[in-house]
Structure formats: structure tokens, C-alpha cells
Design a protein around this motif. Structure first.
Motif, short mmCIF file in Angstrom:
data_model
loop_
_atom_site.label_atom_id
_atom_site.label_comp_id
_atom_site.label_asym_id
_atom_site.label_seq_id
_atom_site.Cartn_x
_atom_site.Cartn_y
_atom_site.Cartn_z
N PHE A 60 15.06 24.02 -27.10
CA PHE A 60 14.34 24.62 -28.21
C PHE A 60 13.94 23.53 -29.19
O PHE A 60 14.77 22.74 -29.63
CB PHE A 60 15.24 25.64 -28.91
CG PHE A 60 14.66 26.22 -30.16
CD1 PHE A 60 13.71 27.21 -30.10
CD2 PHE A 60 15.07 25.77 -31.40
CE1 PHE A 60 13.17 27.76 -31.25
CE2 PHE A 60 14.55 26.30 -32.56
CZ PHE A 60 13.59 27.29 -32.48
N CYS A 61 12.67 23.49 -29.55
CA CYS A 61 12.18 22.54 -30.55
C CYS A 61 12.17 23.24 -31.90
O CYS A 61 11.45 24.22 -32.09
CB CYS A 61 10.79 22.05 -30.21
SG CYS A 61 10.08 21.00 -31.49
N PRO A 62 12.95 22.76 -32.87
CA PRO A 62 12.96 23.41 -34.18
C PRO A 62 11.68 23.17 -34.99
O PRO A 62 11.41 23.89 -35.94
CB PRO A 62 14.17 22.80 -34.89
CG PRO A 62 14.57 21.63 -34.11
CD PRO A 62 13.95 21.72 -32.76
N SER A 63 10.88 22.20 -34.60
CA SER A 63 9.66 21.92 -35.34
C SER A 63 8.56 22.93 -34.99
O SER A 63 8.00 23.57 -35.86
CB SER A 63 9.19 20.51 -35.05
OG SER A 63 8.04 20.20 -35.78
N CYS A 64 8.27 23.07 -33.70
CA CYS A 64 7.22 24.02 -33.29
C CYS A 64 7.80 25.38 -32.92
O CYS A 64 7.04 26.30 -32.63
CB CYS A 64 6.41 23.45 -32.14
SG CYS A 64 7.33 23.14 -30.62
N GLU A 65 9.12 25.49 -32.91
CA GLU A 65 9.84 26.73 -32.61
C GLU A 65 9.44 27.30 -31.24
O GLU A 65 9.16 28.48 -31.10
CB GLU A 65 9.63 27.76 -33.71
CG GLU A 65 10.20 27.30 -35.04
CD GLU A 65 9.99 28.29 -36.16
OE1 GLU A 65 9.21 29.25 -35.98
OE2 GLU A 65 10.62 28.11 -37.20
N ASP A 66 9.43 26.44 -30.24
CA ASP A 66 9.09 26.86 -28.89
C ASP A 66 10.18 26.41 -27.93
O ASP A 66 10.92 25.47 -28.23
CB ASP A 66 7.75 26.25 -28.49
CG ASP A 66 7.01 27.09 -27.48
OD1 ASP A 66 7.58 28.09 -27.01
OD2 ASP A 66 5.85 26.75 -27.17
N MET A 67 10.29 27.08 -26.79
CA MET A 67 11.29 26.73 -25.78
C MET A 67 10.60 26.13 -24.57
O MET A 67 9.51 26.56 -24.19
CB MET A 67 12.10 27.96 -25.37
CG MET A 67 13.02 28.43 -26.46
SD MET A 67 14.08 29.75 -25.93
CE MET A 67 15.28 28.87 -24.98
N TYR A 68 11.27 25.14 -23.97
CA TYR A 68 10.72 24.45 -22.82
C TYR A 68 11.74 24.41 -21.69
O TYR A 68 12.95 24.33 -21.93
CB TYR A 68 10.33 23.01 -23.19
CG TYR A 68 9.30 22.95 -24.28
CD1 TYR A 68 7.96 23.13 -23.99
CD2 TYR A 68 9.67 22.76 -25.60
CE1 TYR A 68 7.01 23.10 -24.98
CE2 TYR A 68 8.72 22.74 -26.61
CZ TYR A 68 7.39 22.90 -26.29
OH TYR A 68 6.46 22.89 -27.27
#
Length: 94
Positions: free
Chosen positions: A36-44
Motif C-alpha cells: 500500500f502506498c500512503p501517498s497515492c493511497e493505492d495497492m500494488y
């Protein structure tokens, strides 16, 4: 988190933001761990085959609530899709 133990966000505008492990499901052996990227709030997705339930679905969110000073600022730039340098226009609606 600061050492980017779980990798960095692949988006250009996140500027190598460290990511956190997260799960899609809390049920064991259902889904592999994601980040989870807290900057763009997306999961990869990752190449890891580690069970995602080990990290729970709420780990990144609880960490950000507990330590709000580590929350990165939102990216100010937006991606504009282009083909050969020309911006792609919005589709017309009828």
C-alpha cells in the motif's frame, strides 16, 4: 518503513515513496501480500508468495492513524495521458 523494507511506489509522481505491506483479505491462504502506498493511497501486487492475512487488511491504515507524522503529502501533480505528446481529450457524452 523509512528504510523501504517492502519496496517503493512504482508511480512517478509519488517520488519513490516507501510502501507498507497489506492484505486484501484477513482469511488465511486466500490472497498473497500486497503493498500500500500512503501517498497515492493505492495497492500494488508483489512477487512475494507470503500470505497476506499475516499483515491484515488494516495494518497500513492503523499505522497512519497511530503515527500521523509519517503520512506523506498527497502528490500535487496529476498524470495526463498523452499519445505522441498530444493530450487525449475526454470522450463526448450524449
Amino acid at each position: 518503513y523509512y528504510n523501504a523494507e517492502y519496496g517503493r511506489c512504482p508511480r512517478v509522481f509519488c517520488k519513490d515513496q516507501p510502501v507498507l505491506p497489506a492484505a486484501v483479505s484477513d482469511i488465511p491462504h486466500e490472497e498473497a501480500v500486497k503493498v500500500f502506498c500512503p501517498s497515492c493511497e493505492d495497492m500494488y501486487s508483489t512477487r512475494s508468495r507470503l500470505d497476506g492475512a499475516f499483515f491484515t487488511t488494516s495494518l497500513p491504515h492503523l499505522l497512519m492513524l497511530q503515527y500521523p507524522d509519517i503520512r506523506p503529502p498527497k502528490p500535487t501533480e496529476r498524470y495526463i495521458p498523452r499519445i505522441y505528446g498530444y493530450r487525449i481529450h475526454k470522450p463526448k457524452t450524449k
